[in-house]
Design an enzyme around this catalytic site. Structure first.
Site, PDB file in Angstrom:
ATOM      1  N   PHE A 172       0.807  -1.229   0.000  1.00 29.75           N
ATOM      2  CA  PHE A 172       0.000   0.000   0.000  1.00 29.75           C
ATOM      3  C   PHE A 172       0.836   1.272   0.000  1.00 29.75           C
ATOM      4  CE2 PHE A 172       0.301   2.250   4.068  1.00 29.75           C
ATOM      5  CZ  PHE A 172       1.090   1.360   4.789  1.00 29.75           C
ATOM      6  N   LYS A 196      -1.572  -7.244  -9.432  1.00 26.76           N
ATOM      7  CA  LYS A 196      -2.519  -7.248  -8.306  1.00 26.76           C
ATOM      8  C   LYS A 196      -2.107  -6.092  -7.392  1.00 26.76           C
ATOM      9  CE  LYS A 196      -3.303  -8.363  -4.404  1.00 26.76           C
ATOM     10  NZ  LYS A 196      -3.686  -7.393  -3.334  1.00 26.76           N
ATOM     11  N   GLU A 199      -4.988  -3.785  -2.075  1.00 25.03           N
ATOM     12  CA  GLU A 199      -6.439  -3.577  -1.929  1.00 25.03           C
ATOM     13  C   GLU A 199      -6.727  -2.277  -1.171  1.00 25.03           C
ATOM     14  OE1 GLU A 199      -4.618  -5.947  -0.702  1.00 25.03           O
ATOM     15  OE2 GLU A 199      -4.997  -6.243   1.440  1.00 25.03           O
ATOM     16  N   LYS A 200      -5.665  -1.689  -0.552  1.00 18.50           N
ATOM     17  CA  LYS A 200      -5.901  -0.458   0.212  1.00 18.50           C
ATOM     18  C   LYS A 200      -5.907   0.781  -0.684  1.00 18.50           C
ATOM     19  CE  LYS A 200      -4.195  -2.168   4.576  1.00 18.50           C
ATOM     20  NZ  LYS A 200      -3.024  -3.045   4.576  1.00 18.50           N
ATOM     21  N   SER A 249       5.152  -6.997   3.176  1.00 17.83           N
ATOM     22  CA  SER A 249       5.647  -7.418   4.492  1.00 17.83           C
ATOM     23  C   SER A 249       6.316  -8.800   4.421  1.00 17.83           C
ATOM     24  CB  SER A 249       4.475  -7.494   5.464  1.00 17.83           C
ATOM     25  OG  SER A 249       3.597  -8.517   5.028  1.00 17.83           O
ATOM     26  N   CYS A 304       9.779   1.938   2.765  1.00 20.63           N
ATOM     27  CA  CYS A 304      10.600   0.786   3.162  1.00 20.63           C
ATOM     28  C   CYS A 304      12.023   1.219   3.419  1.00 20.63           C
ATOM     29  CB  CYS A 304      10.565  -0.270   2.071  1.00 20.63           C
ATOM     30  SG  CYS A 304      11.041   0.407   0.497  1.00 20.63           S
ATOM     31  N   GLU A 399       9.101  -4.178  12.790  1.00 20.72           N
ATOM     32  CA  GLU A 399       9.058  -3.018  11.898  1.00 20.72           C
ATOM     33  C   GLU A 399       7.879  -2.148  12.347  1.00 20.72           C
ATOM     34  OE1 GLU A 399       7.866  -3.897   7.887  1.00 20.72           O
ATOM     35  OE2 GLU A 399       9.037  -2.241   7.089  1.00 20.72           O
TER      36      GLU A 399
HETATM   37  P1  NAD Z   1       1.378  -6.524   3.007  1.00 19.61           P
HETATM   38  O1  NAD Z   1       2.348  -7.658   3.003  1.00 19.61           O
HETATM   39  O2  NAD Z   1       0.345  -6.491   4.050  1.00 19.61           O
HETATM   40  O3  NAD Z   1       0.601  -6.511   1.590  1.00 19.61           O
HETATM   41  C1  NAD Z   1       1.310  -6.593   0.373  1.00 19.61           C
HETATM   42  C2  NAD Z   1       0.502  -7.405  -0.626  1.00 19.61           C
HETATM   43  O4  NAD Z   1       0.422  -8.759  -0.198  1.00 19.61           O
HETATM   44  C3  NAD Z   1      -0.919  -6.901  -0.803  1.00 19.61           C
HETATM   45  O5  NAD Z   1      -1.219  -6.883  -2.178  1.00 19.61           O
HETATM   46  C4  NAD Z   1      -1.760  -7.909  -0.034  1.00 19.61           C
HETATM   47  O6  NAD Z   1      -3.024  -8.108  -0.618  1.00 19.61           O
HETATM   48  C5  NAD Z   1      -0.935  -9.183  -0.098  1.00 19.61           C
HETATM   49  N1  NAD Z   1      -1.023  -9.993   1.127  1.00 19.61           N
HETATM   50  C6  NAD Z   1      -0.974  -9.539   2.400  1.00 19.61           C
HETATM   51  N2  NAD Z   1      -1.042 -10.568   3.272  1.00 19.61           N
HETATM   52  C7  NAD Z   1      -1.135 -11.697   2.534  1.00 19.61           C
HETATM   53  C8  NAD Z   1      -1.215 -13.088   2.858  1.00 19.61           C
HETATM   54  N3  NAD Z   1      -1.235 -13.515   4.101  1.00 19.61           N
HETATM   55  N4  NAD Z   1      -1.301 -13.975   1.845  1.00 19.61           N
HETATM   56  C9  NAD Z   1      -1.271 -13.562   0.568  1.00 19.61           C
HETATM   57  N5  NAD Z   1      -1.195 -12.251   0.210  1.00 19.61           N
HETATM   58  C10 NAD Z   1      -1.111 -11.329   1.166  1.00 19.61           C
HETATM   59  O7  NAD Z   1       2.248  -5.189   2.997  1.00 19.61           O
HETATM   60  P2  NAD Z   1       1.728  -3.687   3.142  1.00 19.61           P
HETATM   61  O8  NAD Z   1       1.293  -3.426   4.532  1.00 19.61           O
HETATM   62  O9  NAD Z   1       0.823  -3.356   2.031  1.00 19.61           O
HETATM   63  O10 NAD Z   1       3.108  -2.886   2.871  1.00 19.61           O
HETATM   64  C11 NAD Z   1       4.001  -2.528   3.883  1.00 19.61           C
HETATM   65  C12 NAD Z   1       5.179  -3.469   3.927  1.00 19.61           C
HETATM   66  O11 NAD Z   1       5.846  -3.478   2.671  1.00 19.61           O
HETATM   67  C13 NAD Z   1       6.244  -3.057   4.936  1.00 19.61           C
HETATM   68  O12 NAD Z   1       6.705  -4.220   5.579  1.00 19.61           O
HETATM   69  C14 NAD Z   1       7.336  -2.441   4.081  1.00 19.61           C
HETATM   70  O13 NAD Z   1       8.644  -2.487   4.637  1.00 19.61           O
HETATM   71  C15 NAD Z   1       7.244  -3.294   2.871  1.00 19.61           C
HETATM   72  N6  NAD Z   1       7.819  -2.639   1.712  1.00 19.61           N
HETATM   73  C16 NAD Z   1       9.026  -3.085   1.285  1.00 19.61           C
HETATM   74  C17 NAD Z   1       9.623  -2.485   0.198  1.00 19.61           C
HETATM   75  C18 NAD Z   1      10.953  -2.932  -0.301  1.00 19.61           C
HETATM   76  O14 NAD Z   1      11.297  -2.593  -1.416  1.00 19.61           O
HETATM   77  N7  NAD Z   1      11.701  -3.699   0.484  1.00 19.61           N
HETATM   78  C19 NAD Z   1       8.966  -1.430  -0.458  1.00 19.61           C
HETATM   79  C20 NAD Z   1       7.712  -1.015   0.009  1.00 19.61           C
HETATM   80  C21 NAD Z   1       7.144  -1.636   1.100  1.00 19.61           C
END
Ligand code: NAD
Length: 515
Positions: A172, A196, A199-200, A249, A304, A399
């Protein structure tokens, strides 16, 4: 039957424009060049975090619709991979021009759905735009290798070919930049794509998809489907998808990494972070404090590569007071307000702040009870600074992903390096110093994939790659740059022989050698 939107416009961005106060629109899928409303009866509200208003509704796409998107991508692949790379580049040239044209619209959508300030939302689009610009040079980036006469009359060369259908799963916090890390590189290499979005905040992906179609991307080359865990699992399991790019994440990332790899797919998974800055007492005080404030609290700490931990070495500890003064001067407000420094962030953050306090850290600045006039229902947290944090505290191990700076004190430079290296994450680490010797030692010994020397957020431009390491990355080919092109292509090595073969030399069953 699903509602069909016009070919080149989803009708979505006009439906979510500020002047339109009708019922929140459903976010369409893009399947085979057509924007369609999902038939699914389940959807999730997309919430404006500054006002708690419902901006739109994102459908939980059905499995049938997902299969239709993959099938459209599969059908589009043979002709797209045979389209000259120069033509594919030209689509990207037009695409980058259209992103520039509509950058205000994209930024406004990001601020409405994600909350970050408008200025920061422009940066979100711009850092993605740079990847599109880089993809415009794909012919050179994708070049193979050639060695003439590896054996008598025999030449060997390698070709980088696209994989087929690839997929991207987005977080998101960067609704434009991260989709743009993924599909422009993939499709310019000749792949087709299923995206994909988070969703937020799916709106920016839809606007970008509209622009990609307007730029001339043929139907089926880019498809967009919405949903959460089920659709992500369907992506991991689908036999026609060859590669998965994920950013988000660790919980989701490691699940996707193992589930998709078990199906034989390539996976690149960029995950969570705990980015440290080590401050040596010889650093330039004023510039360092400004850099810490910007990197710790910009985007409400939801980058991130945001700085979340400052390790003050020796006497540099005395700068904490000034750090607090500068943090206090930041303005927390809705991202659309021109004077906003920080937009809204999540409540989960409050629990981790409280955990720090309960474990003995000193709360030098508490942003938890902030109320923003005119946005009383907003999800805001002001700049927060915890001092005397130790590596065993939950607030340090987890985090936080919010506008919270943790301060740790180290007696020596070696101790500071050890603290950073013991942390499980390895996204970014910075040092602030005027000593070249210390900087060089830091560069060599620090265990992080992206190193800043007097630079607080060392995110590489697209001709390098985004090189997080340790628990911040799984896979072996990073996002964008040369590694990104390698991720979206496979190597074919050709050995050719062109010579007059003597007819009477007979059959030789020994292993051919080049002697
Ligand atoms: P998130 O993992 O909650 O969601 C990311 C995606 O994964 C979404 O599209 C979501 O629908 C899907 N998802 C979430 N949980 C799932 C599950 N259990 N099974 C299958 N799919 C699932 O992450 P977020 O809260 O949207 O983003 C923040 C996180 O992203 C932080 O941890 C941040 O550090 C990380 N991030 C990392 C980078 C990088 O380049 N390292 C860049 C941006 C964000």
């Amino acid at each position: 039957r699903p509602q069909i939107f016009s070919l080149r416009s989803s009708g979505f961005s006009t439906a979510t424009s500020p002047s339109n106060k009708q019922d929140p629109p459903r976010v369409p899928n893009l399947i085979g060049g057509t924007f369609v409303d999902s038939q699914s009866s389940s959807s999730i509200d997309v919430i404006n975090p500054a006002t708690q208003e419902v901006v739109s509704q994102v459908p939980l796409t059905t499995n049938e619709e997902f299969k239709a998107a993959v099938s459209a991508a599969k059908q589009a692949f043979p002709s797209w991979r045979n389209t000259p790379v120069t033509t594919r580049q030209r689509v990207m040239l037009k695409f980058q021009e259209l992103i520039r044209r509509d950058i205000d619209k994209l930024a406004h959508n990001i601020t409405t759905e994600q909350g970050k300030t408008l200025k920061d939302a422009h940066g979100d689009v711009f850092r993605g735009l740079e990847v599109v610009e880089h993809a415009c040079g794909m012919a050179t980036l994708q070049m193979g290798e050639y060695v003439s006469n590896v054996s008598s009359g025999i030449d060997t060369y390698s070709i980088r070919e696209p994989l087929g259908v690839c997929a991207g799963i987005c977080p998101f916090n960067f609704p434009a930049m991260i989709p743009l890390w993924m599909f422009p590189v993939a499709v310019t290499c000749g792949n087709t794509f299923v995206l994909k979005p988070s969703e937020k905040d799916p709106g920016a992906s839809i606007i970008l998809a509209e622009l990609a179609l307007e730029a001339g991307l043929p139907k089926g080359v880019l498809n967009v489907v919405h949903g959460t865990n089920d659709i992500v699992n369907a992506i991991c399991d689908d036999d026609d998808i060859r590669a998965v790019s994920f950013v988000g994440s660790n919980t989701a990332g490691m699940h996707i990494y193992s589930r998709a790899a078990a199906k034989g797919k390539r996976v690149q998974s960029n995950m969570g972070a705990k980015n440290h800055a080590i401050i040596l007492p010889d650093a330039s005080e004023d510039a360092t404090l400004n850099a810490l404030i910007a990197a710790g609290f910009g985007a409400a700490g939801q980058r991130c590569m945001a700085l979340s931990t400052v390790v003050f070495v020796g006497d540099a500890k005395s700068w904490e007071k000034k750090l607090v003064e500068r943090a206090k001067s930041l303005k927390v407000n809705a991202g659309t307000e021109p004077d906003a420094d920080l937009g809204p962030a999540k409540e989960r953050i409050c629990n981790l702040i409280q955990n720090g306090v309960d474990s003995g850290a000193k709360l030098l600045l508490d942003g938890r009870d902030i109320v923003v006039p005119g946005y009383e229902r907003g999800n805001f947290i002001g700049p927060t600074i915890l001092s005397g944090v130790t590596p065993d505290m939950e607030c340090y191990k987890e985090e936080i992903f919010g506008p919270v700076l943790l301060c740790i004190h180290a007696d020596s430079f070696e101790e500071a390096i050890n603290i950073v290296n013991r942390n499980k994450y390895g996204n970014g680490a910075s040092i602030f110093t005027t000593s070249g010797i210390a900087a060089r030692k830091f560069q060599n010994e620090i265990e992080a994939g992206q190193v800043g020397i007097n630079v607080p957020i060392p995110v590489p431009l697209p001709f390098f790659s985004f090189t997080g390491s340790k628990a911040s990355f799984a896979g072996d080919l990073n996002f964008y740059g040369k590694a990104g092109v390698n991720f979206f292509t496979q190597i074919k090595t050709v050995t050719q022989q062109w010579k007059d073969l003597p007819g009477g030399s007979g059959i030789n069953l020994a292993m051919p050698t080049s002697q």
